[in-house]
Design an enzyme around this catalytic site. Structure first.
Site, mmCIF file in Angstrom:
data_model
loop_
_atom_site.group_PDB
_atom_site.id
_atom_site.type_symbol
_atom_site.label_atom_id
_atom_site.label_comp_id
_atom_site.label_asym_id
_atom_site.label_seq_id
_atom_site.Cartn_x
_atom_site.Cartn_y
_atom_site.Cartn_z
ATOM 1 N N LYS A 289 46.572 35.609 34.768
ATOM 2 C CA LYS A 289 45.409 35.926 35.615
ATOM 3 C C LYS A 289 45.053 34.640 36.364
ATOM 4 C CE LYS A 289 40.833 38.147 35.568
ATOM 5 N NZ LYS A 289 40.175 37.376 36.598
ATOM 6 N N GLU A 346 46.881 36.914 44.472
ATOM 7 C CA GLU A 346 45.787 35.967 44.307
ATOM 8 C C GLU A 346 46.207 34.675 45.014
ATOM 9 O OE1 GLU A 346 43.012 36.954 42.790
ATOM 10 O OE2 GLU A 346 42.017 35.184 41.983
ATOM 11 N N LYS A 470 41.763 42.823 31.316
ATOM 12 C CA LYS A 470 41.786 41.363 31.486
ATOM 13 C C LYS A 470 41.413 40.720 30.160
ATOM 14 C CE LYS A 470 37.289 41.486 33.765
ATOM 15 N NZ LYS A 470 36.368 40.952 34.726
HETATM 16 P P1 ATP Z 1 36.515 38.105 37.572
HETATM 17 O O1 ATP Z 1 35.217 37.404 37.663
HETATM 18 O O2 ATP Z 1 37.076 38.140 36.194
HETATM 19 O O3 ATP Z 1 37.496 37.673 38.605
HETATM 20 P P2 ATP Z 1 36.260 40.436 39.090
HETATM 21 O O4 ATP Z 1 35.135 41.412 38.990
HETATM 22 O O5 ATP Z 1 36.383 39.614 40.319
HETATM 23 O O6 ATP Z 1 36.150 39.575 37.814
HETATM 24 P P3 ATP Z 1 38.267 41.760 37.626
HETATM 25 O O7 ATP Z 1 38.599 43.184 37.784
HETATM 26 O O8 ATP Z 1 37.404 41.470 36.486
HETATM 27 O O9 ATP Z 1 37.624 41.219 38.957
HETATM 28 O O10 ATP Z 1 39.574 40.898 37.490
HETATM 29 C C1 ATP Z 1 40.585 41.123 38.374
HETATM 30 C C2 ATP Z 1 40.661 39.969 39.360
HETATM 31 O O11 ATP Z 1 41.528 38.963 38.859
HETATM 32 C C3 ATP Z 1 41.327 40.461 40.602
HETATM 33 O O12 ATP Z 1 40.338 40.886 41.516
HETATM 34 C C4 ATP Z 1 42.109 39.282 41.117
HETATM 35 O O13 ATP Z 1 41.318 38.571 42.054
HETATM 36 C C5 ATP Z 1 42.312 38.395 39.916
HETATM 37 N N1 ATP Z 1 43.708 38.305 39.463
HETATM 38 C C6 ATP Z 1 44.343 37.158 39.154
HETATM 39 N N2 ATP Z 1 45.578 37.376 38.710
HETATM 40 C C7 ATP Z 1 45.779 38.703 38.741
HETATM 41 C C8 ATP Z 1 46.880 39.546 38.373
HETATM 42 N N3 ATP Z 1 48.016 39.072 37.874
HETATM 43 N N4 ATP Z 1 46.708 40.882 38.527
HETATM 44 C C9 ATP Z 1 45.552 41.388 39.025
HETATM 45 N N5 ATP Z 1 44.485 40.642 39.362
HETATM 46 C C10 ATP Z 1 44.592 39.305 39.219
#
Ligand code: ATP
Length: 630
Positions: A289, A346, A470
């Site tokens: 991530k 990302e 996550k």
């Molecule tokens: P966070 O604050 O954890 O980023 P968020 O609400 O922005 O939360 P989440 O759904 O919680 O989004 O986490 C997914 C986010 O992580 C995605 O929006 C993306 O920006 C990021 N990300 C990083 N690596 C990956 C990956 N391998 N696959 C999907 N998303 C990823």
């Protein structure tokens, strides 16, 4: 069947453009919606209105739907209302023939600027009865206001607003002003408008609702929501509904490069061990991530060789101007015969010398708009984790394994610019745990764990899905997730912080009530540089009065109020019940809200708009889940 509005509400007016809908008819529906909190009733009110509008015409329907959401264009076009308070006050003063100071005084007393106009207009005598406003006139004037730019734009905007206000009756003024502020605040969420539009289309198409069952309505609503998350242009979707019917619209409004797809999101998982239970034996993959900015990269090359690349943020904003280097390098990433694609990735700050990922903070110091690539100081590398479209074909309904294979077959990593997200298809808990540790060593936030095969591994636009989990190191260590909160006020500093603000008032967002609910005061975690830059930026959005859609108790009143613009990521020791703070008030305890203990500033979330902040129901969920874990 639920409530129905009286059919007479919609008496159309004739004009040179044919039959037109009086704006007053729409405002009367808004008024009824505002008077209830029952979701079914709200949906029925708007559905019945839209059903009647459907028989008048496509353009009228499209304008009505947009006004129900206080929008004038699809989000990615960046054309928004949200007119500043000072322009509104000036226009109200000239439309009601009063001094600016008097309008401000009324605002102080009444809170809502819409109500201020209502009062002003009811005291005003007019010689001539103005021509009634129509939905289309309001919509096109709103668009003109938003598009006005240049040197005398303030005067021009104010003139157009005054013109609208001069022609309107009292309740129209109230909703006009609120729309110009950027939100109606009547409890009409975009998803309710979508449901109502789907239902209205079905009734219009069938000719009567008598032969329709509950599941027909549900299916229509799900179809339309899916279509709009893949093809977010209301007027084109409405055109297609008229032409092909609601049941077939999905075959005509499909994923299209250059139109942003609502990104799929993940659920939190607290322990590596729970993943196996959650996925019940289905194969999954673990990916790093990355901690940067979500970027959806669209590319099309036409047969004549002309090409277009657009990069969208998580928020569907056009970010191409921030990443010209990425837009240029994407061609090298794709193999020669690839003509069109949409990538999900990302973008992270990248150290060219060490070949390592840099912090999110470093990325945020990259300029928002780069005129010339030579200005770029912060290198960026994109870690690609999904392929949503390839060579004319949408892939989102294919399993992740197939999308990943196609990604690896059709693209080749480009040093320092494009890489595939590092992934391992693991089975054992110990291996996942080890991979998680490694991700942190490699400057990532943790892992994203995704199902690989079958229907449950398709790409689900706009969903926070159970098929993407996550796992962050912090959750495993029991530190909990961070919250993304909106700054709505500030308190003057004392001692060392004289001159800067000493603390800020933060709020979460309640999308059902469309209000910002206070959750904590924060004064920790800021560097001196942070304090200075926050003050400079936030001071541009000072407002004299709290917005009517701020839920704040007297005891926490700040010295300065801000328009909701900035979202901050914040961590806290834990969440506790509070009689003063208003977040999720009444959801857990009838007389208490939730607040954060020992909140600490982490960073500004430029990629989130205030409406994308942590919601009050997420706050309640976090409070509940902490009780289970303790
Ligand atoms: P966070 O604050 O954890 O980023 P968020 O609400 O922005 O939360 P989440 O759904 O919680 O989004 O986490 C997914 C986010 O992580 C995605 O929006 C993306 O920006 C990021 N990300 C990083 N690596 C990956 C990956 N391998 N696959 C999907 N998303 C990823």
């Amino acid at each position: 069947k639920t409530v129905s509005v009286e059919k007479t509400i919609l008496e159309t007016v004739s004009s040179k453009d044919g039959e037109q809908i009086p704006f007053l008819a729409l405002c009367k529906v808004f008024e009824k919606i505002e008077a209830t909190t029952k979701r079914l009733e709200i949906t029925a009110l708007i559905r019945d209105f839209l059903t009647q509008v459907m028989s008048i015409g496509q353009k009228q329907l499209a304008h009505t739907v947009m006004l129900c959401m206080a929008k004038i264009a699809p989000d990615h076009e960046g054309l928004e209302l949200g007119i500043g308070e000072s322009i509104l006050i000036k226009s109200i003063a000239s439309a009601t023939g009063r001094q600016v100071a008097r309008v401000k005084q009324d605002q102080h007393e009444l809170g809502d600027l819409g109500t201020v106009v209502m009062r002003g207009k009811s005291n005003q005598r007019t010689m001539f009865k103005p021509k009634p406003l129509t939905v289309s006139k309001v919509f096109t004037t709103f668009k003109e206001i938003a598009m006005t730019s240049g040197s005398s734009s303030i005067q021009k905007k104010s003139g157009l607003i005054t013109g609208l206000l001069a022609s309107c009756s009292d309740i129209e003024a109230k909703y006009l002003i609120r729309s110009l502020e950027g939100r109606l605040r009547i409890g009409l969420a975009e998803s309710t408008v979508q449901t109502a539009l789907a239902h209205a289309s079905l009734i219009y198409e069938t000719g009567s609702e008598d032969d329709l069952q509950g599941e027909d309505f549900q299916q229509a609503s799900e179809n339309l929501k899916q279509v709009l998350s893949e093809f977010p242009i209301y007027d084109r979707v409405i055109e297609s509904i008229y032409e092909h019917g609601i049941s077939d619209v999905a075959n005509h409004c499909m994923l299209t490069p250059t139109l942003p797809v609502k990104p799929m999101l993940a659920k939190i998982e607290k322990a590596a061990g729970d993943i196996l239970r959650r996925f019940e034996g289905r194969p999954f993959t673990c990916e790093y991530k990355y901690d940067g900015e979500r970027s959806q990269i669209h590319y099309v090359r036409e047969a004549d060789g002309s090409e277009q690349c657009v990069i969208f943020s998580r928020n569907a904003e056009n970010n191409t101007g921030k990443y010209p280097d990425i837009a240029r390098a994407v061609k090298e990433f794709a193999k020669k015969d690839v003509m069109s694609f949409i990538l999900d990735c990302e973008a992270v700050a990248w150290d060219l010398e060490t070949g390592k990922i840099r912090s999110f903070q470093t990325l945020s110091s990259r300029k928002k708009k780069v005129e010339d690539e030579s200005e770029i100081k912060i290198g960026v590398c994109c870690f690609v984790f999904d392929l949503l479209y390839l060579n004319g074909e949408p892939l989102i309904r294919h399993p992740l394994r197939k999308r990943r294979d196609l990604l690896r077959e059709n693209f080749v990593p480009v040093a320092n610019k494009f890489q595939f997200a590092i992934s391992k298809d693991l089975i054992e808990v110990e291996d996942i745990q080890e991979f998680l540790e490694q991700s942190v060593v490699d400057n990532c936030e943790g892992l994203m764990i995704k199902t690989l095969d079958g229907d449950m591994s398709s790409y689900e636009p706009s969903k926070r899905s159970m098929n993407w989990l996550k796992l962050k190191k912090d959750y495993v260590d029991g530190l909990g997730d961070s919250l993304d909160l909106v700054v709505i006020g500030a308190y003057y500093g004392k001692g060392k912080r004289v001159g800067a603000y000493g603390a800020y008032l933060l709020a979460c967002y309640d999308p059902d009530r469309e209000e910002y609910q206070t959750i904590c005061k924060i004064g920790t975690g800021f560097s001196d540089a942070d304090l200075e830059s926050h003050k400079t930026q936030l001071d541009q959005n000072k407002i004299e009065q709290p917005k009517p859609y701020f839920a704040v108790a007297d005891k926490t009143k700040p010295d300065i109020w801000f328009e909701p613009t900035q979202v901050w990521e914040v961590k806290a020791a834990d969440l506790s019940l509070s009689p003063i703070y208003q977040a999720a008030f009444g959801e857990i305890d009838a007389n208490k809200g939730v607040s954060l203990r020992f909140p600490r500033f982490i960073r500004v979330r430029d990629d989130k708009s205030p409406e994308m902040a942590t919601t009050s129901s997420q706050v309640a969920e976090m409070y509940e889940s902490q009780k289970i874990n303790h």
